[in-house]
Enzyme design. Structure first.
Site, short mmCIF file in Angstrom:
data_model
loop_
_atom_site.label_atom_id
_atom_site.label_comp_id
_atom_site.label_asym_id
_atom_site.label_seq_id
_atom_site.Cartn_x
_atom_site.Cartn_y
_atom_site.Cartn_z
N GLU A 197 102.79 20.11 -16.44
CA GLU A 197 101.82 21.17 -16.15
C GLU A 197 100.47 20.84 -16.79
OE1 GLU A 197 103.01 25.32 -16.50
OE2 GLU A 197 101.17 25.68 -17.66
N LYS A 229 87.08 22.32 -18.49
CA LYS A 229 85.86 23.13 -18.33
C LYS A 229 84.70 22.34 -17.73
CE LYS A 229 86.38 26.91 -21.60
NZ LYS A 229 87.57 26.63 -22.41
N GLY A 278 99.61 37.61 -14.06
CA GLY A 278 98.44 37.20 -14.83
C GLY A 278 98.21 38.12 -16.02
N LYS A 291 112.45 39.71 -8.70
CA LYS A 291 111.50 38.68 -8.22
C LYS A 291 112.26 37.60 -7.45
CE LYS A 291 109.20 37.75 -12.29
NZ LYS A 291 108.12 37.23 -13.16
N TRP A 334 96.14 28.64 -13.10
CA TRP A 334 95.08 29.48 -12.55
C TRP A 334 94.44 30.17 -13.73
CZ3 TRP A 334 93.57 29.83 -7.54
CH2 TRP A 334 92.85 30.94 -7.13
N PHE A 346 96.09 22.21 -17.08
CA PHE A 346 95.16 23.33 -16.86
C PHE A 346 93.79 22.77 -16.47
CE2 PHE A 346 94.73 22.39 -21.40
CZ PHE A 346 93.36 22.34 -21.56
N HIS A 386 99.43 27.49 -9.52
CA HIS A 386 99.67 28.84 -10.05
C HIS A 386 98.68 29.79 -9.38
CE1 HIS A 386 101.41 27.33 -14.17
NE2 HIS A 386 101.63 26.47 -13.20
P1 FAD Z 1 105.25 40.03 -13.95
O1 FAD Z 1 106.43 39.26 -13.51
O2 FAD Z 1 104.60 40.90 -12.93
O3 FAD Z 1 105.64 40.99 -15.13
C1 FAD Z 1 105.54 40.71 -16.49
C2 FAD Z 1 106.41 41.69 -17.24
O4 FAD Z 1 105.98 43.03 -17.00
C3 FAD Z 1 107.85 41.65 -16.81
O5 FAD Z 1 108.54 40.63 -17.49
C4 FAD Z 1 108.30 43.04 -17.09
O6 FAD Z 1 108.56 43.18 -18.45
C5 FAD Z 1 107.09 43.87 -16.79
N1 FAD Z 1 107.02 44.36 -15.39
C6 FAD Z 1 106.04 44.10 -14.49
N2 FAD Z 1 106.28 44.75 -13.34
C7 FAD Z 1 107.41 45.41 -13.51
C8 FAD Z 1 108.17 46.27 -12.67
N3 FAD Z 1 107.79 46.56 -11.41
N4 FAD Z 1 109.29 46.80 -13.17
C9 FAD Z 1 109.69 46.53 -14.42
N5 FAD Z 1 109.01 45.72 -15.28
C10 FAD Z 1 107.89 45.18 -14.82
N6 FAD Z 1 98.65 33.19 -16.75
C11 FAD Z 1 97.50 32.86 -16.10
O7 FAD Z 1 96.51 33.59 -16.17
N7 FAD Z 1 97.43 31.70 -15.36
C12 FAD Z 1 98.47 30.87 -15.21
O8 FAD Z 1 98.38 29.85 -14.52
C13 FAD Z 1 99.70 31.19 -15.89
N8 FAD Z 1 100.79 30.39 -15.78
C14 FAD Z 1 101.98 30.76 -16.37
C15 FAD Z 1 103.11 29.97 -16.19
C16 FAD Z 1 104.33 30.33 -16.77
C17 FAD Z 1 105.55 29.47 -16.53
C18 FAD Z 1 104.42 31.50 -17.57
C19 FAD Z 1 105.70 31.89 -18.22
C20 FAD Z 1 103.29 32.30 -17.76
C21 FAD Z 1 102.07 31.95 -17.15
N9 FAD Z 1 100.91 32.73 -17.30
C22 FAD Z 1 99.74 32.39 -16.66
C23 FAD Z 1 100.94 33.95 -18.12
C24 FAD Z 1 101.30 35.20 -17.30
O9 FAD Z 1 100.28 35.46 -16.37
C25 FAD Z 1 101.46 36.37 -18.25
O10 FAD Z 1 102.61 36.22 -19.04
C26 FAD Z 1 101.41 37.74 -17.62
O11 FAD Z 1 101.25 38.71 -18.65
C27 FAD Z 1 102.64 38.14 -16.83
O12 FAD Z 1 102.74 37.45 -15.65
P2 FAD Z 1 104.13 37.52 -14.83
O13 FAD Z 1 103.94 36.85 -13.55
O14 FAD Z 1 105.26 37.13 -15.67
O15 FAD Z 1 104.16 39.11 -14.58
#
Ligand code: FAD
Length: 320
Positions: free
Chosen positions: A18, A23, A109, A179, A50, A20, A78
């Site tokens: 992976e 800048k 995000g 998901k 992203w 990123f 991403h």
């Molecule tokens: P979601 O899956 O939507 O939810 C996160 C958490 O919120 C869930 O685990 C759950 O606890 C809760 N939640 C949300 N919706 C619900 C629902 N409907 N019901 C119940 N609980 C819910 N960030 C960036 O900005 N750019 C990137 O490229 C990036 N890459 C990443 C790659 C990986 C492998 C990981 C693990 C994280 C990455 N992140 C990135 C960080 C990520 O965006 C953050 O952790 C963000 O806060 C949550 O994103 P998510 O897709 O896990 O969110």
């Protein structure tokens, strides 16, 4: 998941890198030089993040295109919902589709810089589940979809030093299953340093019927300050023996790197010994540590420094 299944059938371990978006333009060029050398070692795919709040949308799209069509490595981009009305999401997905990229990591995000809560933008999505559902509804099976999994639960539900409560952890897992049920093909995990926590997470996912591959996200320790910052931000548990090993060497950059390679190797060995045969390396755009770990594991040849890979037509790496 064709390539990952293929790897399993051949007893091969699949690994991915992976990156990123840097800048500056110079940073981007440096990254491509490094990526070219790293891709020579045969990762199953590489991915590009992203920027938080959509801050790097154009750069990410450009880099993803170059990765797929010039570096010629299967690319996963991403994509987050932060500040993204559906039209912007679709224009990003259409752009990568027209460039032959078939793999997306669908994320909610983090909140944009300076805000501490995620706010759904008008005409946008509130969580990664919405994004997965949208991608499947609009693009059918074209994209292989990956989602994020959190072995210690998502940091927002971790309120104290002890980590998430059992209830918060179970809710998080149930949501992860939604998901996957909505169409995700693969889970890549958040970083962790306690391998037992990751292995328990995989077991718990299997118990509730999540059957897709769960790929451990390994972030090798490259420097002490970065390690403390990341683990603080992600609320990651640090096992006592890691703190004890780092404390006396924390001001010695070379010693920290060497320890990072040792620790990363041991963590991967323990994971691979359980029969899991996929590793995702958060490279932080650095080459040496990730490659040293893979070399220690016998997964790459140290001498293989130039590449002769022919161009291959892109394929969706996660779907059969
Ligand atoms: P979601 O899956 O939507 O939810 C996160 C958490 O919120 C869930 O685990 C759950 O606890 C809760 N939640 C949300 N919706 C619900 C629902 N409907 N019901 C119940 N609980 C819910 N960030 C960036 O900005 N750019 C990137 O490229 C990036 N890459 C990443 C790659 C990986 C492998 C990981 C693990 C994280 C990455 N992140 C990135 C960080 C990520 O965006 C953050 O952790 C963000 O806060 C949550 O994103 P998510 O897709 O896990 O969110």
């Amino acid at each position: 998941i064709e390539k990952i299944q293929e790897a399993a059938a051949n007893g091969r371990t699949a690994f991915s890198f992976e990156y990123f978006p840097p800048k500056t333009e110079e940073g981007v060029e440096n990254l491509f030089e490094r990526m070219d050398r790293m891709v020579a070692h045969g990762p199953n795919f590489c991915d590009i993040t992203w920027g938080a709040g959509g801050s790097t949308a154009d750069v990410t799209l450009d880099i993803a295109n170059r990765m797929q069509n010039m570096v010629c490595v299967e690319t996963m981009m991403h994509l987050t919902c932060t500040n993204m009305p559906v039209e912007k999401i679709d224009s990003a997905l259409d752009a990568i589709k027209s460039n032959g990229i078939q793999n997306v990591l669908a994320l909610r995000g983090d909140p944009p810089h300076g805000q501490d809560k995620f706010v759904q933008v008008a005409g946008g999505f509130s969580c990664a589940l919405d994004l997965v559902q949208h991608i499947r509804a609009k693009y059918g099976d074209y994209f292989g979809i990956t989602v994020a999994g959190y072995p210690e639960a998502h940091p927002e539900v971790i309120l104290g030093e002890e980590g998430a409560t059992d209830e918060a952890y179970s809710n998080d897992l149930a949501y992860l299953k939604r998901k996957v049920d909505a169409g995700a093909d693969l889970i890549v995990t958040q970083l962790f340093y306690d391998t037992d926590i990751f292995l328990k997470f995989v077991n718990d996912c299997r118990q509730i019927g999540i059957t897709c591959p769960i790929v451990p996200g390994i972030m090798p320790i490259n420097n002490y300050k970065g390690f403390i910052r990341m683990t603080g931000f992600c609320k990651t548990k640090i096992p006592a023996e890691i703190t004890a090993a780092l404390e006396p060497i924390k001001d010695n950059e070379e010693a920290v790197k060497a320890y990072g390679i040792h620790l990363g190797t041991e963590m991967c060995k323990k994971i691979l010994a359980t029969g899991i045969n996929t590793l995702h390396l958060y490279t932080l755009n650095m080459e040496k540590t990730a490659l040293a770990i893979l070399t220690n594991l016998g997964l790459i040849e140290e001498s293989k420094l130039s590449r002769t890979l022919p161009w291959r037509p892109p394929t969706n790496v996660f779907r059969v």
